[in-house]
Design a protein around this motif. Sequence first.
Motif, PDB file in Angstrom:
ATOM      1  N   ARG A   1       5.623   0.308   3.606  1.00  0.00           N
ATOM      2  CA  ARG A   1       4.925   0.431   4.884  1.00  0.00           C
ATOM      3  C   ARG A   1       4.780   1.903   5.299  1.00  0.00           C
ATOM      4  NH1 ARG A   1       4.573  -4.466   7.563  1.00  0.00           N
ATOM      5  NH2 ARG A   1       5.773  -6.175   6.600  1.00  0.00           N
ATOM      6  N   LYS A   2       5.799   2.689   4.909  1.00  0.00           N
ATOM      7  CA  LYS A   2       5.755   4.119   5.285  1.00  0.00           C
ATOM      8  C   LYS A   2       4.644   4.857   4.544  1.00  0.00           C
ATOM      9  CE  LYS A   2       8.659   8.262   5.283  1.00  0.00           C
ATOM     10  NZ  LYS A   2      10.001   8.825   4.969  1.00  0.00           N
ATOM     11  N   TYR A   3       4.451   4.572   3.246  1.00  0.00           N
ATOM     12  CA  TYR A   3       3.469   5.309   2.435  1.00  0.00           C
ATOM     13  C   TYR A   3       2.165   4.536   2.220  1.00  0.00           C
ATOM     14  CZ  TYR A   3       7.467   8.243   1.240  1.00  0.00           C
ATOM     15  OH  TYR A   3       8.557   9.087   1.297  1.00  0.00           O
ATOM     16  N   VAL A   4       1.969   3.445   2.940  1.00  0.00           N
ATOM     17  CA  VAL A   4       0.779   2.642   2.706  1.00  0.00           C
ATOM     18  C   VAL A   4      -0.514   3.415   2.987  1.00  0.00           C
ATOM     19  CG1 VAL A   4       0.748   1.662   5.037  1.00  0.00           C
ATOM     20  CG2 VAL A   4      -0.291   0.397   3.155  1.00  0.00           C
ATOM     21  N   SER A   5      -0.446   4.378   3.893  1.00  0.00           N
ATOM     22  CA  SER A   5      -1.658   5.133   4.248  1.00  0.00           C
ATOM     23  C   SER A   5      -1.681   6.529   3.629  1.00  0.00           C
ATOM     24  CB  SER A   5      -1.766   5.254   5.778  1.00  0.00           C
ATOM     25  OG  SER A   5      -1.838   3.963   6.373  1.00  0.00           O
ATOM     26  N   THR A   6      -0.530   7.117   3.388  1.00  0.00           N
ATOM     27  CA  THR A   6      -0.483   8.507   2.925  1.00  0.00           C
ATOM     28  C   THR A   6      -0.306   8.626   1.415  1.00  0.00           C
ATOM     29  OG1 THR A   6       1.901   8.559   3.329  1.00  0.00           O
ATOM     30  CG2 THR A   6       0.474   9.276   5.127  1.00  0.00           C
ATOM     31  N   ASN A   7       0.428   7.725   0.811  1.00  0.00           N
ATOM     32  CA  ASN A   7       0.727   7.826  -0.622  1.00  0.00           C
ATOM     33  C   ASN A   7       0.736   6.406  -1.213  1.00  0.00           C
ATOM     34  OD1 ASN A   7       1.660   8.367  -3.179  1.00  0.00           O
ATOM     35  ND2 ASN A   7       3.275   9.772  -2.513  1.00  0.00           N
ATOM     36  N   LYS A   8      -0.437   6.046  -1.746  1.00  0.00           N
ATOM     37  CA  LYS A   8      -0.578   4.685  -2.261  1.00  0.00           C
ATOM     38  C   LYS A   8       0.297   4.449  -3.483  1.00  0.00           C
ATOM     39  CE  LYS A   8      -5.266   3.883  -0.566  1.00  0.00           C
ATOM     40  NZ  LYS A   8      -6.657   3.507  -0.932  1.00  0.00           N
ATOM     41  N   ASN A   9       0.488   5.440  -4.366  1.00  0.00           N
ATOM     42  CA  ASN A   9       1.327   5.254  -5.546  1.00  0.00           C
ATOM     43  C   ASN A   9       2.779   4.986  -5.163  1.00  0.00           C
ATOM     44  OD1 ASN A   9      -0.812   5.646  -7.315  1.00  0.00           O
ATOM     45  ND2 ASN A   9      -0.544   7.883  -7.340  1.00  0.00           N
ATOM     46  N   ALA A  10       3.265   5.747  -4.188  1.00  0.00           N
ATOM     47  CA  ALA A  10       4.638   5.531  -3.732  1.00  0.00           C
ATOM     48  C   ALA A  10       4.783   4.159  -3.084  1.00  0.00           C
ATOM     49  CB  ALA A  10       5.035   6.623  -2.751  1.00  0.00           C
ATOM     50  N   ALA A  11       3.766   3.771  -2.322  1.00  0.00           N
ATOM     51  CA  ALA A  11       3.812   2.457  -1.677  1.00  0.00           C
ATOM     52  C   ALA A  11       3.796   1.346  -2.721  1.00  0.00           C
ATOM     53  CB  ALA A  11       2.643   2.312  -0.720  1.00  0.00           C
ATOM     54  N   LYS A  12       2.944   1.522  -3.777  1.00  0.00           N
ATOM     55  CA  LYS A  12       2.872   0.499  -4.815  1.00  0.00           C
ATOM     56  C   LYS A  12       4.174   0.423  -5.604  1.00  0.00           C
ATOM     57  CE  LYS A  12      -1.056   0.111  -6.796  1.00  0.00           C
ATOM     58  NZ  LYS A  12      -2.240   0.322  -7.689  1.00  0.00           N
ATOM     59  N   ALA A  13       4.793   1.562  -5.877  1.00  0.00           N
ATOM     60  CA  ALA A  13       6.082   1.570  -6.586  1.00  0.00           C
ATOM     61  C   ALA A  13       7.161   0.864  -5.762  1.00  0.00           C
ATOM     62  CB  ALA A  13       6.494   2.990  -6.896  1.00  0.00           C
ATOM     63  N   ALA A  14       7.134   1.086  -4.469  1.00  0.00           N
ATOM     64  CA  ALA A  14       8.117   0.434  -3.602  1.00  0.00           C
ATOM     65  C   ALA A  14       7.927  -1.079  -3.619  1.00  0.00           C
ATOM     66  CB  ALA A  14       8.003   0.976  -2.184  1.00  0.00           C
ATOM     67  N   LEU A  15       6.650  -1.514  -3.613  1.00  0.00           N
ATOM     68  CA  LEU A  15       6.384  -2.955  -3.671  1.00  0.00           C
ATOM     69  C   LEU A  15       6.812  -3.549  -5.006  1.00  0.00           C
ATOM     70  CD1 LEU A  15       2.872  -3.147  -1.952  1.00  0.00           C
ATOM     71  CD2 LEU A  15       5.078  -3.886  -1.011  1.00  0.00           C
ATOM     72  N   ARG A  16       6.673  -2.763  -6.097  1.00  0.00           N
ATOM     73  CA  ARG A  16       7.085  -3.249  -7.412  1.00  0.00           C
ATOM     74  C   ARG A  16       8.613  -3.449  -7.450  1.00  0.00           C
ATOM     75  NH1 ARG A  16       5.138   0.599  -9.969  1.00  0.00           N
ATOM     76  NH2 ARG A  16       3.045  -0.277 -10.261  1.00  0.00           N
ATOM     77  N   ARG A  17       9.356  -2.495  -6.925  1.00  0.00           N
ATOM     78  CA  ARG A  17      10.809  -2.640  -6.887  1.00  0.00           C
ATOM     79  C   ARG A  17      11.228  -3.800  -5.968  1.00  0.00           C
ATOM     80  NH1 ARG A  17      10.310   3.059  -6.879  1.00  0.00           N
ATOM     81  NH2 ARG A  17      10.437   3.088  -4.602  1.00  0.00           N
TER      82      ARG A  17
END
Length: 226
Positions: free
Chosen positions: A53-69
Amino acid sequence: MSGWGLGWFGGGGAKQKEAPKKAILQLRGQLEMLSKREKHLQNQMDEQDALARKYVSTNKNAAKAALRRKKQFEHSLEQTSSQIMTLEREIYSIETANINKETLDAMKNAGKAMQHIHQGLTIDKVDQTMEELREQHAIGEEISEAITQSIGAQGVDEDELDEELAELQQEELDNKMLDTGNVPVGDKVHRLPSAAQGEVKGKAARPAEEEDEEEELRKLQAEMAM
């Protein structure tokens, strides 16, 4: 070989009895560990969800990695929850089986105890004992009746009882006649006490004397008036 022999001839009875308790304790320990793991995985999922939720707008790769974990933790959590349910079911099954076994053992012991108690008893012996008891009860009743009759018959005079009954009847009749004001003229009147008769006559004569005195007093008053 010695251990095998003890297991067959009762030496392993204590171990067999303690086996369910040890199994339940082991399962509960594993259940406690899985519960802690479940809580830890849930915290990891919440952290990864917060990062996504924190990186959903600023850093999509970080947000996607967080969702994968988060998905990995979620899968581990599902496995852990299934293991917890399995252990709980096993604990319940062992406890139920152990209770059933102890209940069956208790029933077997009760059957052996009843068999020991009934040993030597037959229906014929029971019937014979009951018949002897009935005979003794009958003898006891006959003895009690004989004793009661012998005691009741001593010192009783029927003529004396009839005379006493007649006196009570006459006394009741006299009381009723006195209450109504009619003096009976029967042959039992002379039985009244003499003192009572004199007392009644005295009460009846007293007004006549008082009338004579009053007559003399009137005459004296008349003479003085002249």
